[in-house]
Design an enzyme around this catalytic site. Structure first.
Site, PDB file in Angstrom:
ATOM      1  N   CYS A  56     -26.636  97.743 -16.769  1.00  0.00           N
ATOM      2  CA  CYS A  56     -25.842  96.935 -15.838  1.00  0.00           C
ATOM      3  C   CYS A  56     -24.472  97.585 -15.734  1.00  0.00           C
ATOM      4  CB  CYS A  56     -25.730  95.503 -16.344  1.00  0.00           C
ATOM      5  SG  CYS A  56     -24.780  94.443 -15.238  1.00  0.00           S
ATOM      6  N   ILE A  57     -24.231  98.238 -14.620  1.00  0.00           N
ATOM      7  CA  ILE A  57     -22.954  98.890 -14.362  1.00  0.00           C
ATOM      8  C   ILE A  57     -22.673  98.743 -12.865  1.00  0.00           C
ATOM      9  CG2 ILE A  57     -24.053 101.141 -14.092  1.00  0.00           C
ATOM     10  CD1 ILE A  57     -21.560 102.449 -15.277  1.00  0.00           C
TER      11      ILE A  57
END
Length: 186
Positions: free
Chosen positions: A105-106
């Site tokens: 998750c970025i």
């Protein structure tokens, strides 16, 4: 590391354009001299849309003692207009920005649309100027400075915050265990 659930892109002008771009980007990354700690290759020679990635995290970051993490980067047929997906393989790093299933998750891998929660600005999300190289450099940066503001792994974020505030070194212990697993020592 093959993923049979990943659909093979159909042939279209956009897909063939994405395939040519990915072939060029893969070649550039394989020959780059300035990408220490990053190794890339195809999962299957017949599918340019699935890359195997190995990240060698150095001793200077939060992943004390260095680590080797494997991931699968899957590109959509609409690449570079839409972002790829990066999923870490077993052992999955204990990290605030990695879900339990290994998915990273970025912000730069979030679709280029308004954030329905208002957390990210459009400028922080995916843009076609990103490349596999910039993505992986950002991932390595996340291992040095995890983002605990918008965690994918709430337990990791809580432990990291507690440690930063002078609490017990439980985050460090979990990370060390994760590093040993990545090196085949556990």
């Amino acid at each position: 590391m093959s993923s049979s659930s990943t659909p093979k892109p159909t042939s279209s002008p956009q897909t063939s354009g994405a395939a040519r771009l990915l072939q060029r980007q893969l070649k550039e990354m394989k020959t780059a001299k300035d990408l220490p700690g990053i190794s890339v290759g195809l999962v299957k020679e017949s599918n340019i849309f699935e890359w195997e990635v190995v990240l060698m995290i150095n001793d200077d970051c939060k992943y004390y003692g260095g680590a080797y993490f494997r991931a699968l980067m899957t590109f959509p047929p609409s690449y570079p207009l839409m972002p790829p997906k990066l999923v870490f393989q077993t052992p999955i790093p204990f990290h605030p920005n990695i879900y339990d299933n290994g998915e990273l998750c970025i912000s730069i891998l979030h679709p280029p649309e308004d954030d329905k929660y208002g957390y990210e600005s459009a400028a922080e999300r995916w843009s076609p100027v990103q490349t596999p190289e910039t993505i992986l450099l950002s991932v390595i940066s996340l291992f040095s400075e995890p983002n605990d503001e918008s965690p994918a792994n709430l337990d990791a974020a809580k432990l990291l915050r507690a440690e930063r505030e002078g609490g017990p070194k439980e985050f460090r212990k979990r990370v060390r265990r994760c590093v040993r697993e990545s090196l085949g020592e556990d």
